[in-house]
Design a protein around this motif. Structure first.
Motif, PDB file in Angstrom:
ATOM      1  N   VAL A  78       1.026  -1.101   0.048  1.00 43.19           N
ATOM      2  CA  VAL A  78      -0.252  -0.058  -0.031  1.00 43.19           C
ATOM      3  C   VAL A  78       0.937   1.281   0.085  1.00 43.19           C
ATOM      4  O   VAL A  78       1.713   1.444   0.797  1.00 43.19           O
ATOM      5  N   HIS A  79       0.747   1.998  -1.140  1.00 42.79           N
ATOM      6  CA  HIS A  79       1.787   3.042  -1.129  1.00 42.79           C
ATOM      7  C   HIS A  79       1.131   4.507  -0.414  1.00 42.79           C
ATOM      8  O   HIS A  79       0.461   5.325  -0.773  1.00 42.79           O
ATOM      9  N   TRP A  80       1.887   4.578   0.962  1.00 41.82           N
ATOM     10  CA  TRP A  80       1.153   5.464   1.859  1.00 41.82           C
ATOM     11  C   TRP A  80       1.644   6.899   1.438  1.00 41.82           C
ATOM     12  O   TRP A  80       0.890   8.008   1.722  1.00 41.82           O
ATOM     13  N   SER A  81       2.658   7.073   0.518  1.00 44.24           N
ATOM     14  CA  SER A  81       3.221   8.236   0.018  1.00 44.24           C
ATOM     15  C   SER A  81       2.406   8.571  -1.104  1.00 44.24           C
ATOM     16  O   SER A  81       2.689   9.734  -1.589  1.00 44.24           O
ATOM     17  N   HIS A  82       1.439   7.896  -1.578  1.00 42.83           N
ATOM     18  CA  HIS A  82       0.821   8.227  -3.198  1.00 42.83           C
ATOM     19  C   HIS A  82      -0.076   9.170  -2.758  1.00 42.83           C
ATOM     20  O   HIS A  82      -0.785   9.446  -1.841  1.00 42.83           O
ATOM     21  N   PRO A  83       0.008  10.184  -3.968  1.00 40.72           N
ATOM     22  CA  PRO A  83      -1.031  11.258  -3.814  1.00 40.72           C
ATOM     23  C   PRO A  83      -2.430  11.140  -3.467  1.00 40.72           C
ATOM     24  O   PRO A  83      -3.287  11.711  -3.082  1.00 40.72           O
ATOM     25  N   MET A  84      -2.919   9.847  -3.865  1.00 40.78           N
ATOM     26  CA  MET A  84      -4.263   9.503  -3.923  1.00 40.78           C
ATOM     27  C   MET A  84      -4.513   8.587  -2.645  1.00 40.78           C
ATOM     28  O   MET A  84      -5.728   7.939  -2.504  1.00 40.78           O
ATOM     29  N   TYR A 455      -7.206   5.410  -1.988  1.00 38.87           N
ATOM     30  CA  TYR A 455      -7.354   4.819  -0.714  1.00 38.87           C
ATOM     31  C   TYR A 455      -7.919   5.812   0.503  1.00 38.87           C
ATOM     32  O   TYR A 455      -7.643   6.657   0.754  1.00 38.87           O
ATOM     33  N   LEU A 456      -8.851   5.144   1.003  1.00 41.91           N
ATOM     34  CA  LEU A 456      -9.620   5.696   1.977  1.00 41.91           C
ATOM     35  C   LEU A 456      -9.841   4.986   3.414  1.00 41.91           C
ATOM     36  O   LEU A 456      -9.397   3.735   3.220  1.00 41.91           O
ATOM     37  N   THR A 457     -10.364   5.440   4.370  1.00 42.56           N
ATOM     38  CA  THR A 457     -10.340   4.525   5.432  1.00 42.56           C
ATOM     39  C   THR A 457     -12.093   4.614   5.961  1.00 42.56           C
ATOM     40  O   THR A 457     -12.852   5.528   5.493  1.00 42.56           O
ATOM     41  N   GLN A 458     -12.496   3.603   6.605  1.00 43.92           N
ATOM     42  CA  GLN A 458     -13.882   3.604   7.223  1.00 43.92           C
ATOM     43  C   GLN A 458     -13.984   3.744   8.726  1.00 43.92           C
ATOM     44  O   GLN A 458     -12.697   2.954   9.103  1.00 43.92           O
ATOM     45  N   THR A 459     -14.732   4.059   9.353  1.00 46.30           N
ATOM     46  CA  THR A 459     -14.493   3.945  10.896  1.00 46.30           C
ATOM     47  C   THR A 459     -16.167   4.092  11.122  1.00 46.30           C
ATOM     48  O   THR A 459     -16.954   4.212  10.482  1.00 46.30           O
ATOM     49  N   LYS A 460     -16.561   3.741  12.631  1.00 48.59           N
ATOM     50  CA  LYS A 460     -17.697   3.855  13.118  1.00 48.59           C
ATOM     51  C   LYS A 460     -17.856   5.019  14.141  1.00 48.59           C
ATOM     52  O   LYS A 460     -17.015   5.292  14.994  1.00 48.59           O
ATOM     53  N   LEU A 461     -18.946   5.933  13.773  1.00 50.86           N
ATOM     54  CA  LEU A 461     -19.290   6.708  14.734  1.00 50.86           C
ATOM     55  C   LEU A 461     -20.583   6.790  15.287  1.00 50.86           C
ATOM     56  O   LEU A 461     -21.631   6.545  14.631  1.00 50.86           O
ATOM     57  N   ARG A 462     -20.761   6.592  16.664  1.00 54.21           N
ATOM     58  CA  ARG A 462     -21.934   6.266  17.045  1.00 54.21           C
ATOM     59  C   ARG A 462     -22.780   5.110  16.464  1.00 54.21           C
ATOM     60  O   ARG A 462     -24.119   5.118  16.328  1.00 54.21           O
ATOM     61  N   GLY A 463     -21.806   4.106  16.395  1.00 55.95           N
ATOM     62  CA  GLY A 463     -22.588   2.776  15.780  1.00 55.95           C
ATOM     63  C   GLY A 463     -22.608   3.029  14.217  1.00 55.95           C
ATOM     64  O   GLY A 463     -23.189   1.738  13.583  1.00 55.95           O
ATOM     65  N   ARG A 464     -22.439   4.171  13.453  1.00 59.02           N
ATOM     66  CA  ARG A 464     -22.795   3.994  12.097  1.00 59.02           C
ATOM     67  C   ARG A 464     -21.633   3.893  11.407  1.00 59.02           C
ATOM     68  O   ARG A 464     -20.585   4.758  11.745  1.00 59.02           O
ATOM     69  N   THR A 465     -21.631   3.314  10.153  1.00 58.73           N
ATOM     70  CA  THR A 465     -20.254   3.257   9.277  1.00 58.73           C
ATOM     71  C   THR A 465     -20.246   4.601   8.653  1.00 58.73           C
ATOM     72  O   THR A 465     -21.157   5.129   7.928  1.00 58.73           O
ATOM     73  N   VAL A 466     -19.056   5.070   8.767  1.00 59.02           N
ATOM     74  CA  VAL A 466     -18.810   6.480   7.917  1.00 59.02           C
ATOM     75  C   VAL A 466     -17.426   6.294   6.962  1.00 59.02           C
ATOM     76  O   VAL A 466     -16.889   5.359   7.449  1.00 59.02           O
ATOM     77  N   MET A 467     -17.408   7.068   5.987  1.00 65.67           N
ATOM     78  CA  MET A 467     -16.177   7.128   5.144  1.00 65.67           C
ATOM     79  C   MET A 467     -15.202   8.239   5.808  1.00 65.67           C
ATOM     80  O   MET A 467     -15.810   8.893   6.454  1.00 65.67           O
ATOM     81  N   ARG A 468     -14.018   8.208   5.467  1.00 65.22           N
ATOM     82  CA  ARG A 468     -12.922   9.025   6.474  1.00 65.22           C
ATOM     83  C   ARG A 468     -11.906   9.497   5.339  1.00 65.22           C
ATOM     84  O   ARG A 468     -11.406   8.312   4.784  1.00 65.22           O
ATOM     85  N   ILE A 469     -11.555  10.657   5.165  1.00 70.53           N
ATOM     86  CA  ILE A 469     -10.356  10.687   4.697  1.00 70.53           C
ATOM     87  C   ILE A 469      -9.345  11.647   5.412  1.00 70.53           C
ATOM     88  O   ILE A 469      -9.602  12.387   6.252  1.00 70.53           O
ATOM     89  N   GLY A 470      -7.858  11.280   5.162  1.00 65.16           N
ATOM     90  CA  GLY A 470      -7.183  12.370   5.913  1.00 65.16           C
ATOM     91  C   GLY A 470      -6.190  12.946   4.987  1.00 65.16           C
ATOM     92  O   GLY A 470      -5.723  12.251   4.195  1.00 65.16           O
TER      93      GLY A 470
END
Ligand SMILES: Cc1ncc(COP(=O)(O)O)c(C=O)c1O
Length: 500
Positions: A78-84, A455-470
């Motif tokens: 996984v290319h963590w330094s990739h612009p995407m 490449y994105l990540t997902q997490t749970k907030l108050r029990g709901r699945t959400v998408m997340r970008i950093g």
């Protein structure tokens, strides 16, 4: 070509040639990074299957090994330094960082004491103090570089426990004649010191390193109490106060609060000032987990982040998350760093001679004896960018995060799932059927990641699945972000079509 079976190192001329080849390899890699897949889509075991299981009996030429890096390792990453790459906290690699790592490699020192490498020790002291100045931490805070924030919080809690145990027992000793001399967990262990049932408090959004530290220190992971958060995912200080009072009534000893500046899922910031007041009233240790967020305090407009920091006992910041230093580089600051030294100093006879003339021997400030020369890469990066250069890059990541949030807000298929904080945006596809929509949000992330295009990540907030970008990668531009947004919209449409 050097005979790999001959003794000694690679001959100088051959090594020079390899270095030049490697310099080109690194420059090419950096230049072409954007055209690689961000992540592989292979099944676990694919890399192992592509490499010989048997260790080599005879040495192999560098060219062949580098060829395998190209053939197997690079495509298997996984290319963590990739612009995407927009996962986690928007990891970044920079040219000065790569140069710093390269310079460090041939030096290969062990910075356990000042004598074993004066330059590494003094540069660590210097760099740690630069970060302190940038974050506007009072002078009384001294720091030490560890690999990670998880290790930092463990050391901080060990000091908290030692200090409280000694205080309780010496008070008890005064009251009861015949009680054994003042005890210490360091000296007698938990049982021997008669340590009480400690409790540690962290918000339900805080990082799991709190529990890991409790496990390692024998405090018990269930003694990390999770405090509810307000609608913006910040620790609810009134709930904290009540939980502490209840635990005192039930015979527990509240030991420490971990306040987070930049939580893992949403980068929310706990009300440190109020938490500091509660810690003061209850004589508890205040640890600030600024692993991600503390670095943002170098921006003058983020001065508010530092509210209450001067009252803390310890604070951790990961320059490898937000200050452009490559993994690993985490700094634990302790108000009066001698408190940390008192708990961990231990000089074996064979090192005694090495320690006499030193101002500081970093082996005294933690469980690690051997230490890498981490400060060199940080020094090179900080000098190359300057505070202004770093501030400008952080501002750009905040700008991009807010721009992305605007796109979310103006599209009624989506909603923001948390306030935008620093470089983090949590959002979700909306719909009536909560269970189905949860699944769809997860599917979108999985499909995009499997495509190798972003490449994105997902997490749970108050029990709901959400998408997340950093955001935080210096290579990620507005164009990249727009491409990622288009991809999210298209993938969401496709997932919805398949689901209906
Ligand atoms: C808020 C926070 N604290 C601590 C950590 C642990 O960091 P490390 O990997 O340096 O142990 C993380 C990791 O993401 C984090 O987000």
């Amino acid at each position: 070509m050097n005979d790999p079976q001959s003794l000694g190192d690679t001959p100088t001329g051959e090594f020079r040639k390899q270095l030049h080849e490697l310099a080109d390899w690194i420059a090419d890699f950096r230049q072409n990074l954007g055209s690689l897949r961000v992540a592989p889509n292979d099944k676990p075991g694919a890399i192992l299957a592509a490499l010989p299981a048997k260790p080599p009996e005879e040495g192999e030429p560098f060219e062949k090994i580098l060829g395998d890096v190209d053939r197997v390792i690079v495509p298997g990453m996984v290319h963590w330094s990739h612009p995407m790459f927009l996962g986690y906290f928007g990891w970044t690699t920079t040219a000065p960082a790569i140069l710093g790592e390269i310079i460090t490699a041939p030096l290969n020192v062990n910075a356990m004491t000042w004598r074993t490498c004066p330059a590494a020790t003094e540069l660590e002291t210097l760099v740690v103090d630069w970060i302190r100045q940038w974050m506007d931490l009072p002078r009384e805070f001294g720091g030490v570089v560890y690999d990670t924030a998880s290790v930092g919080v463990m050391h901080a809690l060990a000091v908290a426990r030692e200090e409280v145990t000694q205080t309780i027992l010496s008070a008890r000793q005064k009251m009861q004649a015949g009680e054994p001399a003042s005890r210490s967990v360091r000296k007698h262990g938990l049982v021997g010191a008669g340590a009480p049932m400690f409790r540690i408090y962290a918000s339900e959004q805080a990082h799991s390193s709190a529990e890991k530290a409790a496990i390692a220190l024998g405090l018990g992971e269930e003694n990390v109490q999770r405090v509810p958060t307000d609608p913006e995912f910040r620790m609810n200080a009134s709930a904290l106060r009540e939980m502490i009072a209840r635990d005192v009534r039930d015979g527990f000893k509240p030991l420490a609060v971990i306040a987070t500046v930049g939580t893992t899922s949403t980068a929310s910031v706990d009300p440190v000032h109020e938490i500091a007041r509660i810690c003061g009233e209850n004589k508890m240790w205040l640890h600030i987990d600024g692993a991600y967020g503390a670095g943002f305090a170098i921006l003058p407009e983020n001065k508010w982040l530092t509210n209450g920091w001067s009252k803390a006992d310890s604070i951790v910041v990961n320059p490898h998350k937000s200050l452009f230093v490559p993994l690993d580089f985490s700094v634990l600051y302790v108000r009066d760093v001698e408190r940390l030294r008192r708990v961990f100093t231990l000089v074996p006879e064979y090192l005694r001679g090495d320690t006499v003339e030193a101002l500081k021997n970093y082996m005294d400030y933690g469980i690690q004896l051997g230490r890498r020369f981490r400060a060199l890469k940080a020094w090179l990066i900080f000098r190359s960018f300057g505070r202004e250069g770093m501030a400008a890059r952080l501002r750009e990541c905040v700008r991009l995060a807010n721009l992305f949030a605007e796109w979310i807000k103006s599209d009624d298929r989506f909603e923001l799932a948390a306030p935008v904080s620093m470089g983090v945006v949590c959002f979700r596809l909306v719909g009536d059927d909560e269970r189905k929509i949860d699944q769809l949000n997860g599917e979108i992330v999985e499909k995009i990641n499997a495509s190798g295009r972003a490449y994105l990540t997902q997490t749970k907030l108050r029990g709901r699945t959400v998408m997340r970008i950093g955001l935080g990668n210096v290579l990620t531009t507005e164009d990249h972000l727009r491409k990622a947004w288009e991809m999210i919209c298209e993938t969401a449409e496709a997932c919805c079509r398949t689901a209906s």
